[in-house]
Design a protein around this motif. Structure first.
Motif, PDB file in Angstrom:
ATOM      1  N   ASP A  65       0.834  -1.187   0.184  1.00 45.50           N
ATOM      2  CA  ASP A  65      -0.218  -0.061   0.072  1.00 45.50           C
ATOM      3  C   ASP A  65       0.991   1.368  -0.060  1.00 45.50           C
ATOM      4  O   ASP A  65       0.122   2.384   0.017  1.00 45.50           O
ATOM      5  CB  ASP A  65      -0.793  -0.181   1.084  1.00 45.50           C
ATOM      6  N   ALA A  66       2.289   1.237  -0.087  1.00 45.26           N
ATOM      7  CA  ALA A  66       3.251   2.334  -0.114  1.00 45.26           C
ATOM      8  C   ALA A  66       2.835   3.374  -1.066  1.00 45.26           C
ATOM      9  O   ALA A  66       2.753   4.313  -0.889  1.00 45.26           O
ATOM     10  CB  ALA A  66       4.748   1.769  -0.483  1.00 45.26           C
ATOM     11  N   LYS A  67       2.550   2.788  -2.359  1.00 48.40           N
ATOM     12  CA  LYS A  67       2.086   3.810  -3.478  1.00 48.40           C
ATOM     13  C   LYS A  67       0.904   4.785  -3.107  1.00 48.40           C
ATOM     14  O   LYS A  67       0.802   5.865  -3.296  1.00 48.40           O
ATOM     15  CB  LYS A  67       1.970   3.211  -4.906  1.00 48.40           C
ATOM     16  N   GLY A  68      -0.153   4.126  -2.637  1.00 45.69           N
ATOM     17  CA  GLY A  68      -1.338   4.550  -2.163  1.00 45.69           C
ATOM     18  C   GLY A  68      -1.325   5.648  -1.143  1.00 45.69           C
ATOM     19  O   GLY A  68      -1.629   6.844  -1.097  1.00 45.69           O
ATOM     20  N   LEU A  69      -0.307   5.245   0.043  1.00 47.72           N
ATOM     21  CA  LEU A  69       0.075   6.231   0.837  1.00 47.72           C
ATOM     22  C   LEU A  69       0.874   7.382   0.754  1.00 47.72           C
ATOM     23  O   LEU A  69       0.498   8.649   1.109  1.00 47.72           O
ATOM     24  CB  LEU A  69       1.153   5.306   2.181  1.00 47.72           C
ATOM     25  N   LEU A  70       1.709   7.180  -0.362  1.00 52.59           N
ATOM     26  CA  LEU A  70       2.510   8.305  -0.951  1.00 52.59           C
ATOM     27  C   LEU A  70       1.404   9.312  -1.602  1.00 52.59           C
ATOM     28  O   LEU A  70       1.606  10.483  -1.627  1.00 52.59           O
ATOM     29  CB  LEU A  70       3.335   7.777  -1.994  1.00 52.59           C
ATOM     30  N   THR A  71       0.637   8.861  -2.425  1.00 54.12           N
ATOM     31  CA  THR A  71      -0.166   9.696  -3.329  1.00 54.12           C
ATOM     32  C   THR A  71      -1.234  10.270  -2.333  1.00 54.12           C
ATOM     33  O   THR A  71      -1.390  11.613  -2.421  1.00 54.12           O
ATOM     34  CB  THR A  71      -1.380   8.579  -4.086  1.00 54.12           C
ATOM     35  N   THR A  72      -1.703   9.579  -1.060  1.00 53.48           N
ATOM     36  CA  THR A  72      -2.375  10.302  -0.095  1.00 53.48           C
ATOM     37  C   THR A  72      -1.412  11.362   0.390  1.00 53.48           C
ATOM     38  O   THR A  72      -2.222  12.687   0.718  1.00 53.48           O
ATOM     39  CB  THR A  72      -2.935   9.597   0.891  1.00 53.48           C
TER      40      THR A  72
END
Length: 136
Positions: A65-72
């Motif tokens: 979920d790192a990419k989603g966390l970065l996007t957020t």
């Protein structure tokens, strides 16, 4: 990716207009505002390029979920930057120097964020806070 392409196109188009403007000697407010806009566009393009590199690193990240966390985080950071700069520039609201003040703030915060994102490109897994570290 589309945002990066759009930013590059804007940068090229603004570069054509900026050639006639010498920001080192600009002294009238209109020119200073235009130079501030130019500086912000350069900073924003650099941010988008580094952000894209970090996202690319996350394709191999251990945390799914790192990419989603970065996007957020990036979306929230953009909202913070814009709100912070609106506050910082509120004293000049309605004045001719308002764009320069607001854009100067956005440029500085954008450069700071770019530097923070760049650290993710050189950190190591043993740092403990490196979601972009290559798996060994």
């Amino acid at each position: 990716m589309l945002r990066l392409v759009f930013a590059v196109i804007l940068l090229v188009l603004s570069g054509v207009a900026a050639r006639a403007l010498d920001c080192k000697t600009a002294s009238d407010q209109t020119s200073l505002n235009q130079c501030s806009d130019k500086d912000f566009k350069v900073a924003d393009a650099a941010l988008n390029a580094v952000y894209g590199q970090v996202v690319g690193r996350l394709a191999n990240a251990a945390a799914s979920d790192a990419k989603g966390l970065l996007t957020t985080a990036q979306r929230d950071w953009l909202a913070f930057r814009d709100a912070e700069c609106a506050f910082r520039a509120s004293d000049s609201e309605g004045g001719s120097m308002h764009p320069m003040v607001a854009l100067g703030c956005k440029t500085q915060l954008t450069q700071d964020r770019t530097a923070a994102l760049k650290r993710y490109l050189s950190c190591k897994a043993e740092d403990g806070d490196c979601p972009t570290a290559a798996a060994d």
